[in-house]
Scaffold this motif. Structure first.
Motif, PDB file in Angstrom:
ATOM      1  N   LEU A 172      29.040  44.873  48.540  1.00  0.00           N
ATOM      2  CA  LEU A 172      28.161  45.658  47.663  1.00  0.00           C
ATOM      3  C   LEU A 172      26.738  45.116  47.698  1.00  0.00           C
ATOM      4  O   LEU A 172      25.772  45.890  47.753  1.00  0.00           O
ATOM      5  CB  LEU A 172      28.708  45.645  46.233  1.00  0.00           C
ATOM      6  N   LEU A 173      26.591  43.791  47.648  1.00  0.00           N
ATOM      7  CA  LEU A 173      25.247  43.218  47.699  1.00  0.00           C
ATOM      8  C   LEU A 173      24.561  43.550  49.023  1.00  0.00           C
ATOM      9  O   LEU A 173      23.350  43.815  49.047  1.00  0.00           O
ATOM     10  CB  LEU A 173      25.330  41.696  47.502  1.00  0.00           C
ATOM     11  N   GLN A 174      25.309  43.548  50.115  1.00  0.00           N
ATOM     12  CA  GLN A 174      24.731  43.921  51.406  1.00  0.00           C
ATOM     13  C   GLN A 174      24.279  45.373  51.406  1.00  0.00           C
ATOM     14  O   GLN A 174      23.231  45.713  51.981  1.00  0.00           O
ATOM     15  CB  GLN A 174      25.753  43.680  52.520  1.00  0.00           C
ATOM     16  N   ILE A 220      26.581  48.052  37.699  1.00  0.00           N
ATOM     17  CA  ILE A 220      26.365  48.352  39.112  1.00  0.00           C
ATOM     18  C   ILE A 220      26.997  47.311  40.023  1.00  0.00           C
ATOM     19  O   ILE A 220      27.341  47.589  41.168  1.00  0.00           O
ATOM     20  CB  ILE A 220      24.851  48.458  39.401  1.00  0.00           C
ATOM     21  N   LEU A 221      27.206  46.088  39.537  1.00  0.00           N
ATOM     22  CA  LEU A 221      27.775  45.027  40.362  1.00  0.00           C
ATOM     23  C   LEU A 221      29.288  44.942  40.261  1.00  0.00           C
ATOM     24  O   LEU A 221      29.906  44.087  40.892  1.00  0.00           O
ATOM     25  CB  LEU A 221      27.161  43.678  39.978  1.00  0.00           C
ATOM     26  N   SER A 222      29.892  45.831  39.501  1.00  0.00           N
ATOM     27  CA  SER A 222      31.345  45.803  39.367  1.00  0.00           C
ATOM     28  C   SER A 222      31.993  46.444  40.591  1.00  0.00           C
ATOM     29  O   SER A 222      31.520  47.460  41.104  1.00  0.00           O
ATOM     30  CB  SER A 222      31.772  46.556  38.102  1.00  0.00           C
ATOM     31  N   MET A 269      31.002  52.807  40.936  1.00  0.00           N
ATOM     32  CA  MET A 269      30.469  53.402  42.162  1.00  0.00           C
ATOM     33  C   MET A 269      30.389  52.381  43.285  1.00  0.00           C
ATOM     34  O   MET A 269      30.464  52.735  44.461  1.00  0.00           O
ATOM     35  CB  MET A 269      29.088  53.995  41.882  1.00  0.00           C
ATOM     36  N   GLY A 270      30.232  51.101  42.919  1.00  0.00           N
ATOM     37  CA  GLY A 270      30.106  50.064  43.924  1.00  0.00           C
ATOM     38  C   GLY A 270      31.351  49.849  44.761  1.00  0.00           C
ATOM     39  O   GLY A 270      31.310  49.110  45.750  1.00  0.00           O
TER      40      GLY A 270
END
Length: 789
Positions: free
Chosen positions: A196-198, A605-607, A621-622
């Motif tokens: 997700l971070l990428q 958003i980071l989940s 959504m992530g």
């Protein structure tokens, strides 16, 4: 489903099938064949048998009286029968081949950029069906469950194989394992959080034009974070200028002796810094069961800078000498970097450490506080002021939530009340004893705590000092890539912008479809289990049936115009990350206000895993991002990867302790494990170890998740028969090949899984018409087995 007990005793009404017929057999949908035979092709009829017989005995004179052509009637009839049989077989073969050929042609190849990337990745990875040993007999770590590892196993004689054949296979396996190890080191699939971070990194580095004003500011903030040269060039000067605006401090030689509570209010309002207590927003756990959405200000002990350990004998936190020395050294380094004269550094560090130790002694870990009773007390701000009078609670809270109006009658939730009371006494004592001194230890404590808050915006010399302390304390996890650090920092201030950008790129329809199909298959899976308690079953099934699965989206911001208005007062400079970061801290105050006043739960958003919120089963959504999921992928790929992960998440979330409620969990776990021991040739060499309960459950969870995903995919094919393909693979084979890519993935339950998930393909393929017949290793028995799990 917050009132669901942690340990669920689940039971389902038994079906009319017998135990042997339904217990461990995969449902019929799992028997879909691969490229070896088309699932819709008609089965070949049995050979025609023409049994043409003559009477056993006839008078000789009658035989001699027949015409010559009658004497050859038997031969003619046999020839005619064989000709007819050959014609029918040829027709059947032609129809079968033609149908199979047309079926293969009907699978349209996926040519989207995402599919081309996926095809390249598949071609670079070992095929689980042509190279099964690379997946099924290798692990990403040493085999801790067996006294011998894979390398040792390859050096032993292979039962049933000549010695010379063993040497050739050993050499080939050795080369293969070396290639696999290199591949895993270079191409290890990262955990979902990193994926997700990428993806967010790609969004932030994209050159989309035109960008809205809010999006431009978000990308500029990210770029300024990556500009480490400018950050190092600025050094400590930005922080020293900020301290000067706050009134200075004794270490710098200029100190206006500003009021303690005034400085504390500024730290809380403008810099999200809480040196003596922590502050956050959350619901009252006692009200959650009643479905209330009201949130409260929550006050707790702070994140202490000094390293401490809990003494279970004295029931106090204390600092040990071996950890205190590197902490003192790091504090001295920080003061030196801030330009403090060498002669006064130790004096200031000594008093800072003494104050830190007193505050730390009043703190207590969570497990101890839980054992002493309720974790929090509900009280008004006025009542809190009486308990801890040194802090101006109303003034500080009004500053932290400005411009939200707060009054003394508003309620807060106070955690660890003994610490808050003791903290007030300690600060009051230090202010009275040192208020007239030139050292100002309380002021130094607040400045160094602010330094800790702003450390991400300072140069590499500060971060290196922090890393050295972590290494000395033995808790260093390695330095993250700069881009990852910058993505996380950007999310802290511009999460609404990133959520908006992610929502625009999320394939909502495709994500909702796979969510619904997996949840439907999950519910049917529950009915296959044999539960121990009917009453708990009825309760749990009612809960499961009432769940509303959906994609977790936020409705806070509906347009880019609203985002532009929200961030209109934010100014972002490309070469001044420190000032940008200070604005980010100020924006966090606005987010706290929104959390306190809004009723809806903002999407995280980071989940990357689903969560239960009341009767809703929310999927962030992530979760639905490349390379794990893409709307243009063949559905076989999406179900093989994301479908499996969703099913596994649901099983962990809904059935956290199913092992104690169903005998099938143990039966399936031991069955798959026995299959693993047989295939890896460990069953007869001291490797027949039993699995622990947690391991049995994890094997069952992942095996069931693969079944659920495959059943959901086949159901989607029934509803929508068309699906694209990659590399010419049939649908089910592409599903399983894609699943095999979920290999060596970081997972919170990984330690409980005694084998790589890809090995589960062998258990799924126990049905002989599901997988290619070549699914075997030369040094083991065939992976196909009549015994299914």
């Amino acid at each position: 489903m917050s009132d669901t007990p942690v340990e669920l005793e689940l039971s389902v009404q038994p079906s009319s099938q017998t135990e042997s017929g339904r217990g461990l057999q995969p449902p019929p949908l799992f028997q879909r064949p691969l490229t070896t035979r088309d699932p819709s092709a008609p089965r070949q009829p049995p050979l025609l048998q023409l049994d043409v017989q003559l009477p056993e005995s006839l008078p000789e004179q009658q035989h001699r009286a027949r015409p010559r052509w009658i004497n050859h009637r038997r031969l003619l009839l046999l020839l005619s029968g064989f000709s007819l049989c050959s014609a029918i077989l040829g027709l059947v073969y032609y129809m079968h081949y033609n149908h199979q050929h047309s079926s293969i042609q009907a699978a349209t190849p996926c040519l989207s950029p995402a599919c081309q990337w996926a095809s390249t990745r598949l071609s670079m990875s070992a095929d689980p069906f042509t190279q099964p040993c690379d997946y099924f007999l290798s692990t990403c770590r040493s085999d801790i469950l067996s006294p011998d590892n894979v390398g040792g196993q390859m050096e032993e004689d292979i039962p049933g194989h000549p010695q010379e054949q063993k040497s050739v296979w050993t050499e080939r396996r050795g080369r293969s394992k070396e290639r696999e190890d290199r591949r895993l080191r270079k191409e290890k699939i990262p955990d979902r959080q990193t994926v997700l971070l990428q993806y967010l990194r790609e969004i932030l580095e994209s050159k989309d034009r035109p960008d809205s004003a809010a999006v431009q500011k978000t990308k500029e903030f990210y770029r300024s974070c990556l500009d480490t040269r400018s950050i190092d060039t600025a050094g400590a000067e930005p922080f020293l200028s900020l301290i000067h605006k706050l009134g200075g401090w004794a270490v710098s030689g200029q100190w206006n002796r500003t009021d303690f509570n005034s400085t504390l209010s500024l730290l809380m309002r403008d810099y999200a810094t809480f040196p003596f207590f922590n502050l956050y927003v959350g619901k009252d756990p006692n009200e959650i069961a009643r479905g209330t959405t009201k949130r409260y200000i929550q006050i707790d002990q702070p994140d202490l800078l000094i390293p401490i350990e809990w003494n279970s004998k004295t029931l106090k936190s204390e600092a040990k000498t071996q950890t205190l020395l590197p902490f003192l050294a790091s504090c001295e380094s920080y003061l030196a970097l801030l330009g403090a004269p060498p002669g006064i550094i130790r004096t200031h560090v000594g008093r800072f450490t003494s104050l830190s130790s007193e505050l730390a002694a009043a703190a207590a870990p969570l497990h101890f506080r839980q054992s002493k009773g309720p974790l929090y007390q509900r009280m008004t701000i006025r009542e809190l002021q009486i308990q801890a009078p040194t802090i101006d609670w109303l003034g500080c809270l009004q500053a932290a939530f400005h411009p939200l109006p707060l009054v003394e009658d508003d309620h807060v939730l106070l955690h660890n009340s003994p610490y808050i009371v003791q903290m007030s006494l300690i600060i009051g004592k230090w202010l009275n004893e040192h208020e007239l001194s030139t050292s100002g230890p309380v002021r130094t404590y607040m400045v160094l705590y602010l330094l800790h808050t702003l450390m991400p915006a300072l140069g590499s010399r500060f971060s290196e000092t922090a890393t050295n302390l972590s290494v000395a304390l033995g808790d260093a996890e390695g330095v993250d890539d700069r881009w990852k650090h910058c993505v996380l920092e950007t999310e802290r201030g511009f999460d609404l912008v990133l959520t908006h950008l992610l929502r625009k790129r999320t394939a909502h329809r495709e994500a909702e479809e796979i969510i619904q199909n997996i949840c439907s298959s999950f519910k049917s899976k529950l009915h296959e289990l044999k539960w121990t308690d009917q009453r708990t079953l009825q309760f749990v099934m009612k809960k499961v049936q009432s769940l509303i699965p959906r994609l977790w989206t936020t409705k806070e911001i509906s347009s880019e115009a609203e985002l532009n208005l929200l961030f209109s007062k934010v100014t972002v400079g490309t070469n001044s990350f420190f000032s940008n970061y200070v604005q980010l801290l100020s924006m966090r105050r606005k987010r706290r206000i929104q959390l306190l006043t809004e009723k809806a739960e903002a999407a995280d958003i980071l989940s990357v895993t689903p969560l239960l919120l009341g009767d809703e089963l929310l999927f962030p959504m992530g979760m639905f991002i490349p390379p794990l999921f893409h709307p243009t992928y063949p559905r076989a790929m999406n179900y093989g990867v994301m479908g499996f992960l969703i099913a596994k998440d649901i099983l962990h979330l809904i059935l956290p302790d199913v092992h104690s409620q169903s005998e099938m969990v143990q039966a399936v776990g031991e069955c798959v494990w026995a299959h693993y021991l047989t295939v890896t040739d460990k069953a007869g060499r001291g490797g027949a170890l039993s699995l622990a309960a947690a391991q049995q459950q994890e094997v069952w969870v992942q095996y069931s998740a693969l079944q659920i995903a495959l059943q959901a995919y086949h159901q989607s094919l029934k509803n929508h028969p068309s699906d694209t393909s990659i590399s010419g693979l049939s649908h089910t084979r592409l599903f399983l090949t894609s699943f095999s890519q979920v290999h060596c993935v970081s997972d919170p339950y990984r330690e409980a899984m005694p084998m790589e998930p890809s090995f589960l393909i062998t258990a799924i393929c126990a049905e002989s018409d599901l997988c290619p017949t070549s699914l075997q290793c030369p040094n083991t028995s065939q992976l196909h087995s009549s015994h299914t799990c």
